[in-house]
Design an enzyme around this catalytic site. Structure first.
Site, mmCIF file in Angstrom:
data_model
loop_
_atom_site.group_PDB
_atom_site.id
_atom_site.type_symbol
_atom_site.label_atom_id
_atom_site.label_comp_id
_atom_site.label_asym_id
_atom_site.label_seq_id
_atom_site.Cartn_x
_atom_site.Cartn_y
_atom_site.Cartn_z
ATOM 1 C CE1 TYR A 142 4.334 -2.125 8.830
ATOM 2 C CE2 TYR A 142 5.358 -0.772 7.164
ATOM 3 C CZ TYR A 142 4.866 -1.988 7.566
ATOM 4 O OH TYR A 142 4.910 -3.054 6.718
ATOM 5 C CG ASP A 201 9.015 -4.907 -1.596
ATOM 6 O OD1 ASP A 201 9.158 -3.755 -2.075
ATOM 7 O OD2 ASP A 201 9.734 -5.355 -0.690
ATOM 8 C CG ASP A 245 -7.766 -11.465 1.256
ATOM 9 O OD1 ASP A 245 -8.265 -10.378 0.883
ATOM 10 O OD2 ASP A 245 -8.401 -12.291 1.931
ATOM 11 C CG ASP A 290 6.477 -2.418 3.441
ATOM 12 O OD1 ASP A 290 7.263 -2.394 2.489
ATOM 13 O OD2 ASP A 290 6.831 -2.682 4.611
ATOM 14 C CE LYS A 343 -8.758 -9.791 5.481
ATOM 15 N NZ LYS A 343 -8.873 -10.865 4.466
#
Ligand code: NAD
Length: 370
Positions: free
Chosen positions: A145, A263, A235, A259, A202
């Site tokens: 970001y 959620d 994942d 992020d 990852k």
């Protein structure tokens, strides 16, 4: 002996903000009285309320007051009144980004807890969510970001793609110290909880993730060897959060993964009005509900103040090291729910009408149970 005094910068903001903030302050005052501690709250402007009064969503006076306080308690900002298609018009949300940046808050901590009394609100089966009590620790100021990005027209690509030759890239970059400090926050949080950290990356694909894992393990081995540490690919984490959410304690990860996962984890509860969050840095920290300013219900005294009250719990725990008093608040909220008291957003068909409380009455109820 003189009473301990803490200065709290309170930012009610917009919409239901002032209503839920009043209940947060009420609970804080009750805790202070019981614990023999003075919490001195001072209201300042942020968001739309600040735009209306001073033309800026984060006046200098607010940021200065926040920096000079011991902790910041925020409610929520925004609303249709300040929605504008003019890109140069000030927006309430700029106040939020500005204060996070101004206070150097690089950690976002979001607890997700299932209250047995509200288990029915989740879309997951009761036996899957029983006992869920986890925290997502998200890196907030680095990664994709904030990395270099560009969109451009690529001559070479144009011909092969029927004349459409746009290209774009974003860059994910982390510095070692950024991983070190967020890892430390996660291990410190785990020490206050069940002593387990799941670090999410990852590593099979990304170089940033390979460094992330190395650094997290070094900080663990050197400073927090007693905390259990496990690694999980992002994942797989997305699947396990739904499969076996009760197994997680503290989950730490970089900005974008955090992020998305925060959620996802929040949805496990099914009750938006119950979720609090903390943003931490190396100085003053900020505590706020996860939901927005709910303009659709503002001014009606029906908002759920529990996320604001649970933000007070986090403030006691993470800014003032008052774990015992934080437990008072957590237990009072749990008992209020166990005894069937609800605001309208968390009530269901089985809730008797005389157990549905307004915002003010719910704040009073928590104080009564304290
Ligand atoms: P929202 O979270 O404000 O509301 C979504 C839904 O949840 C609404 O139906 C609302 O009534 C309900 N709700 C939210 N909080 C509640 C509470 N405490 N008690 C009972 N019901 C509650 O999201 P939105 O409608 O998308 O956004 C409204 C405004 O809030 C927008 O201007 C948005 O930009 C802003 N916003 C602010 C923050 C923040 O201050 N951190 C976060 C998200 C959105």
């Amino acid at each position: 002996m003189a009473k301990a005094t803490y200065r709290v910068c309170t930012l009610p903001g917009d919409g239901i903000g002032p209503e839920i903030m009043a209940e947060g302050k009420k609970v804080l005052a009750a805790v202070g009285e019981k614990a023999g501690v003075d919490f001195v709250c001072e209201d300042h402007l942020i968001g739309g309320a600040a735009i209306d009064t001073c033309g800026s969503p984060l006046p200098d006076s607010t940021l200065d007051a926040a920096k000079a306080s011991n902790a910041v308690l925020l409610a929520s900002v925004g609303g249709p009144k300040w929605d504008s298609t003019d890109p140069n018009a000030p927006r309430p949300e700029q106040g939020l980004l500005g204060i996070r940046k101004g206070l150097g808050l690089y950690t976002n901590l979001r607890p997700v807890k299932i209250y047995d009394a509200l288990a029915g609100a989740s879309t997951l089966r009761p036996e899957v969510i029983k006992g869920v009590d986890l925290v997502i620790v998200r890196e907030l100021t680095g990664g994709l970001y904030f990395g270099r990005r560009e969109r451009f027209y690529d001559e070479a690509g144009a011909g092969a793609n029927g004349g459409r030759g746009q290209r774009a890239y974003d860059t994910m970059e982390y510095r070692e110290y950024e991983v070190e400090r967020i890892a430390r926050k996660a291990f410190e949080a785990a020490r206050k909880r069940r002593n387990k950290v799941t670090s999410v990356d990852k590593r099979n694909v990304l170089e940033t993730s390979r460094m992330w894992r190395e650094v997290v393990h070094r900080v663990h081995d050197e400073e927090f060897p007693e905390v259990e540490l496990e690694d999980l690919l992002v994942d797989n984490t997305a699947m396990q959060l739904i499969n076996r959410p009760a197994d997680f304690d503290v989950v730490v990860t970089e900005n974008m993964f955090g992020d998305i996962l925060s959620d996802e984890a929040a949805q496990i509860t099914g009750s938006l009005g119950m979720l609090a969050s903390a943003s931490l840095g190396d100085g003053v920290s900020l505590f706020e509900p996860s939901a927005g300013s709910a303009p659709d219900i503002a001014g009606k005294d029906i908002a759920n103040p529990l996320a604001q009250i649970l933000s007070v719990e986090l403030m006691l725990r993470y800014s003032f090291q008052m774990d015992e008093q934080a437990d008072w608040v957590a237990n009072a909220v749990r008992s209020v729910l166990d005894d069937g008291w609800r605001t309208v957003d968390i009530a269901d068909d089985a809730t008797p009408a005389d157990h549905v409380l307004g915002c003010t009455a719910m704040g009073d109820k928590v104080v009564e149970y304290l």
